[in-house]
Design an enzyme around this catalytic site. Sequence first.
Site, PDB file in Angstrom:
ATOM      1  N   THR A 117      -3.559   1.104   7.238  1.00 32.06           N
ATOM      2  CA  THR A 117      -2.477   1.883   7.856  1.00 32.06           C
ATOM      3  C   THR A 117      -2.476   3.324   7.364  1.00 32.06           C
ATOM      4  O   THR A 117      -2.911   3.599   6.231  1.00 32.06           O
ATOM      5  CB  THR A 117      -1.120   1.242   7.487  1.00 32.06           C
ATOM      6  OG1 THR A 117      -0.071   2.154   7.802  1.00 32.06           O
ATOM      7  CG2 THR A 117      -1.015   0.930   6.003  1.00 32.06           C
ATOM      8  N   TYR A 141       5.071  -1.353   1.381  1.00 31.74           N
ATOM      9  CA  TYR A 141       4.181  -1.724   2.489  1.00 31.74           C
ATOM     10  C   TYR A 141       2.847  -0.961   2.371  1.00 31.74           C
ATOM     11  O   TYR A 141       1.767  -1.559   2.346  1.00 31.74           O
ATOM     12  CB  TYR A 141       4.852  -1.433   3.846  1.00 31.74           C
ATOM     13  CG  TYR A 141       3.870  -1.497   4.986  1.00 31.74           C
ATOM     14  CD1 TYR A 141       3.281  -2.707   5.358  1.00 31.74           C
ATOM     15  CD2 TYR A 141       3.487  -0.336   5.671  1.00 31.74           C
ATOM     16  CE1 TYR A 141       2.340  -2.762   6.373  1.00 31.74           C
ATOM     17  CE2 TYR A 141       2.550  -0.394   6.687  1.00 31.74           C
ATOM     18  CZ  TYR A 141       1.979  -1.602   7.037  1.00 31.74           C
ATOM     19  OH  TYR A 141       1.031  -1.654   8.029  1.00 31.74           O
TER      20      TYR A 141
END
Length: 331
Positions: A117, A141
């Site tokens: 990501t 995250y």
Amino acid sequence: MAKIMVTGGAGYIGSHVVKLLGECGHKLIVYDDLSNGNKWAVLYGDLIKGNVGDEELLNKVFKQFKPDIVMHFAAFIQVNESVKKPIKYYQNNTSNTLTLIKAMINNNINKFIFSSTAAVYGIPSKIPVTEDHPLKPINPYGQSKTFVEKILKDISYSSNFNYVSLRYFNVAGADPDCKIGQAYRESTHLITRALKTAKGEYEKLQIFGTDYPTKDGTCVRDYIHVVDLAEAHILAMDYLLNQNVSDVFNCGYGHGFTVREVVNTVKKVTQIDFLVEETDRREGDPPELVADSSKIKNVLKWKPKYDNLEFIIKTAWEWEKKYTTEIKPNS
Ligand code: UDP
């Protein structure tokens, strides 16, 4: 034709990749615990209900199916939740991924595609951001994915194990055939949220922050159509199967849109003028996140087809309308 195991293949991005792989005639095993995925989203291959942390089941599946490559989508993805429940994220996204890689190595499977990501960059010091930018995630995250990137790097040095890590920017849109699309119960993503507001599921859309140093004061993001992202996985797979390499690529178009531009485009596409409220900044949002995508274009010869915000939103809107009328959530 390759034999591919796809973890998280019943989820949003995974199911689009499964559709593309299936259409190309590859042999697929989809491995998903259905915590966020849906059976109806798996259009090709056999579905095995299982968790990525279940080493015994992984060993069994690997011995039976003997995949040439594993694509690993299964993960939790909510930034806000990761701040409140970091252990949940490190357990699932980091520790379970390590279990998966260990089981792969024990079964002599040594090609891996990882869903990373843009959150690994944190607040970038330079836009567009290149792959060599320091990794400084600002939430659990992003950190949970950064740890995996480090683990992959170490393992690829020490053994005959190759991986491609794809760093996704803002993935949006849906299958243009409208068979699959985003189906999270509580999506917090801008485009989905705006479309659901247009549909009347929410009373208003909030714009988080209008005082950023951008052209209209709202955050800029690089929105990439999910099918172009799926194509990037096919190219990454060919790259891995044909040579002994490991690499990392940004997946974005290389230009961005502000929140206001997205909201106006949603209104234009849906022809619905919903209520918008300007509120304070959301914690942890970088002002601008845009990919330098020259590496994936040069090395993998990636040629995106849907670099068009209106098209992205149109496909998401068609799906959004169908999802509540024809498809039962959680089936
Ligand atoms: N955003 C917003 N209202 C919303 C959801 C998102 O203003 O209801 C903004 C958010 O602050 C960010 C951008 O839209 O600047 C994209 O957010 P999203 O959650 O879609 O993706 P992220 O970039 O956080 O991964």
